[in-house]
Design a protein around this motif. Structure first.
Motif, PDB file in Angstrom:
ATOM      1  N   ASP A   1       0.834  -1.207   0.000  1.00 46.99           N
ATOM      2  CA  ASP A   1       0.000   0.000   0.000  1.00 46.99           C
ATOM      3  C   ASP A   1       0.870   1.259   0.000  1.00 46.99           C
ATOM      4  OD1 ASP A   1      -2.662   1.307   0.300  1.00 46.99           O
ATOM      5  OD2 ASP A   1      -1.821   1.963   2.210  1.00 46.99           O
ATOM      6  N   LYS A   2       1.931   1.244   0.796  1.00 45.75           N
ATOM      7  CA  LYS A   2       2.862   2.381   0.822  1.00 45.75           C
ATOM      8  C   LYS A   2       3.510   2.581  -0.542  1.00 45.75           C
ATOM      9  CE  LYS A   2       7.269   3.788   2.903  1.00 45.75           C
ATOM     10  NZ  LYS A   2       8.355   3.386   3.839  1.00 45.75           N
ATOM     11  N   MET A   3       3.911   1.491  -1.174  1.00 50.32           N
ATOM     12  CA  MET A   3       4.553   1.581  -2.491  1.00 50.32           C
ATOM     13  C   MET A   3       3.581   2.072  -3.548  1.00 50.32           C
ATOM     14  SD  MET A   3       6.930  -1.834  -2.371  1.00 50.32           S
ATOM     15  CE  MET A   3       8.382  -1.910  -1.301  1.00 50.32           C
TER      16      MET A   3
ATOM     17  N   ASN B   1      -1.660 -10.196  -6.452  1.00 47.85           N
ATOM     18  CA  ASN B   1      -3.023 -10.078  -6.963  1.00 47.85           C
ATOM     19  C   ASN B   1      -3.615  -8.706  -6.675  1.00 47.85           C
ATOM     20  OD1 ASN B   1      -5.242 -11.341  -8.306  1.00 47.85           O
ATOM     21  ND2 ASN B   1      -6.281 -11.526  -6.338  1.00 47.85           N
ATOM     22  N   ALA B   2      -3.012  -7.975  -5.719  1.00 47.63           N
ATOM     23  CA  ALA B   2      -3.562  -6.689  -5.300  1.00 47.63           C
ATOM     24  C   ALA B   2      -2.950  -5.500  -6.029  1.00 47.63           C
ATOM     25  CB  ALA B   2      -3.367  -6.515  -3.792  1.00 47.63           C
ATOM     26  N   VAL B   3      -1.867  -5.720  -6.767  1.00 50.68           N
ATOM     27  CA  VAL B   3      -1.179  -4.596  -7.402  1.00 50.68           C
ATOM     28  C   VAL B   3      -1.507  -4.539  -8.895  1.00 50.68           C
ATOM     29  CG1 VAL B   3       0.675  -4.725  -5.716  1.00 50.68           C
ATOM     30  CG2 VAL B   3       0.929  -5.910  -7.898  1.00 50.68           C
ATOM     31  N   HIS B   4      -1.202  -3.401  -9.482  1.00 45.10           N
ATOM     32  CA  HIS B   4      -1.560  -3.182 -10.888  1.00 45.10           C
ATOM     33  C   HIS B   4      -0.368  -2.689 -11.714  1.00 45.10           C
ATOM     34  CE1 HIS B   4      -5.710  -3.713  -9.653  1.00 45.10           C
ATOM     35  NE2 HIS B   4      -5.500  -2.827  -8.684  1.00 45.10           N
ATOM     36  N   LYS B   5       0.827  -2.936 -11.233  1.00 48.50           N
ATOM     37  CA  LYS B   5       2.033  -2.589 -11.969  1.00 48.50           C
ATOM     38  C   LYS B   5       2.829  -3.871 -12.215  1.00 48.50           C
ATOM     39  CE  LYS B   5       1.605   1.949 -12.093  1.00 48.50           C
ATOM     40  NZ  LYS B   5       2.459   2.864 -11.319  1.00 48.50           N
TER      41      LYS B   5
END
Length: 480
Positions: A64-66, A92-96
């Motif tokens: 989340d911080k990143m 699964n939670a990130v988009h990069k």
């Protein structure tokens, strides 16, 4: 100019993950190695804590911080055996773009084995990622990760950019246009269209003193100006100044309409008097392609313009728009050229010269009753530095056929074919800017090509392009 928050240089989030009841030496060593290998590189930024991550809550808070710090890529480092959920849930939670790196220094620690397990699970979940494995201090892998980061940053840079089509489709060149629905979905690019009159309007608002200064500099740095040829071709006395004014008009237009890339239909509007302007945009285009903030493709070629923009971001250097000219089978040399524009900083040791725009150019795509055969404008001529590695790129296709076609080759001097017509002063395009190249398999290149216009830049960026294609989940074709 951007509508989005962007990073001035590539930014990577590093998540060193291990279990508290496993050997911790490897993952702690990796944190120090990452600080040295990535943290001391002034061309990138990293976000990473001083301690390994052990629990799911810690990992998700770090992600989340990143996310809030707008990282371009995540690097998940597998430092010991662990539950698959520690990585799969986070990815699964990130988009990069994500890289998973399994340490393989000590087999008994389980990091390599669990990275294989994680790879399989992520593939079954259809979560996009790139898998790597290697030692804690592995210079080759560090370089690979940096290339992947540069590709991820370039992908972030492209999203939301505008490529302005000035005019329309040039000379029935279908390959210069794209399926905008598909390309918007994949690349996130917008495709505004404008008329030449909107650029010409800004000629009334440019700084005249600046135009005069640019004209004097452009002529002064050249190796010569061929004002008049024996065959009657000539450069009108005000043509170079006029093109500097046009360059400044493009710069004003770029700022007014938030444009990142240009794809200009040059013929006939920019080289024929009866359509508004006759001196061509060759010098103006050359200057635009020297700019860090933009590129300019000719002949309304949208995919060529996007290809140029990608290479410029990867290389941080000027890129040339070039045509496939001819292939001399005997010498094994394929000629590439542009019909008069090219960033002059790419010129070889002999520098650049200026020539009249030839009579044949102003008559392209003009009704016969309007033929005048006289532009009066100036175009550029130079040869690339020889024996230099260059990368060629063109994006092409739509939907299932969408792909990157790249080639990494050495430059050589252009070669004309035997028995050339002595009356043809443009044999092989050698009176224009360009280079020759030698390919291992020219037939493969010609059969994979998605059009006759290619972006060319000094250096080898094939790995970065391969990563980009993988991040987009489209085909990558490489010739050498």
């Amino acid at each position: 100019m951007s509508k989005f928050v962007r990073n001035e240089k590539p930014r990577m989030g590093i998540l060193p993950i291990a279990k508290t009841n496993q050997y911790q030496g490897n993952i702690r060593k990796y944190i120090e190695a990452a600080k040295a290998g990535f943290g001391n590189d002034e061309n990138m930024e990293i976000i990473m804590g001083d301690e390994p991550l052990w629990e799911m809550d810690e990992i998700m808070k770090t992600v989340d911080k990143m996310e809030k710090h707008n990282v371009d890529m995540y690097l998940f480092v597998i430092g010991s055996w662990m539950y698959t959920s520690l990585v799969t849930t986070a990815m699964n939670a990130v988009h990069k773009p994500c890289i998973m790196y399994g340490l393989c220094d000590e087999i008994a620690n389980g990091s390599l084995g669990v990275s294989v397990q994680l790879r399989y699970v992520l593939e079954e979940m259809h979560i996009p990622f790139t898998y790597m494995y290697g030692k804690i201090e592995d210079e080759e892998k560090i370089l690979e990760i940096k290339k992947a980061l540069r590709a991820a940053w370039t992908k972030s840079e492209i999203e939301g950019r505008n490529i302005a089509l000035i005019g329309g489709k040039c000379m029935m060149m279908y390959q210069t246009q794209v399926n905008e629905f598909n390309w918007k979905k994949v690349f996130g690019i917008d495709f505004p269209q404008y008329d030449h009159a909107e650029v010409f309007k800004e000629l009334d608002n440019i700084d005249e003193e600046k135009a005069i200064e640019l004209a004097e500099q452009f002529v002064g740095k050249s190796q010569g100006v061929n004002w008049k040829l024996d065959n009657g071709e000539k450069i009108n006395h005000d043509a170079i100044l006029s093109q500097m004014r046009l360059y400044l008009a493009y710069k004003r237009f770029q700022k007014l309409y938030d444009i990142d890339m240009f794809a200009t239909k040059c013929m006939p509007e920019l080289v024929n008097k009866c359509y508004g302007y006759s001196y061509g945009a060759c010098l103006a285009t050359a200057l635009l392609n020297e700019e860090e903030s933009t590129i300019a493709a000719c002949e309304g070629d949208v995919p060529a313009g996007i290809s140029m923009y990608i290479l410029k971001k990867l290389a941080s250097a000027p890129v040339m728009f070039a045509d496939i000219s001819r292939f001399n089978e005997k010498e094994g040399v394929m000629n590439f050229f542009n019909c008069g524009s090219g960033p002059v900083s790419m010129a070889g040791e002999k520098g650049y010269r200026l020539w009249p725009i030839p009579k044949l150019v102003p008559d392209e795509a003009v009704a016969k009753e309007y033929l005048n055969g006289d532009s009066g404008g100036a175009c550029i001529e130079f040869e690339f530095s020889g024996n230099r590695t260059v990368t060629l790129l063109r994006l092409g296709g739509n939907e299932d056929t969408l792909r990157f076609h790249a080639a990494v080759v050495k430059t050589t001097q252009r070669v004309n074919n035997e028995d050339e017509d002595p009356a043809n002063s443009f044999s092989g395009g050698t009176r224009w800017p360009g280079c020759g190249i030698k390919l291992e398999n020219p037939d493969s290149f010609l059969r994979n090509a998605t059009g006759h216009h290619y972006a060319i830049v000094y250096g080898d960026y094939s790995k970065e392009l391969e990563y980009m294609a993988d991040f987009y989940k489209i085909r990558f074709v490489l010739d050498r």
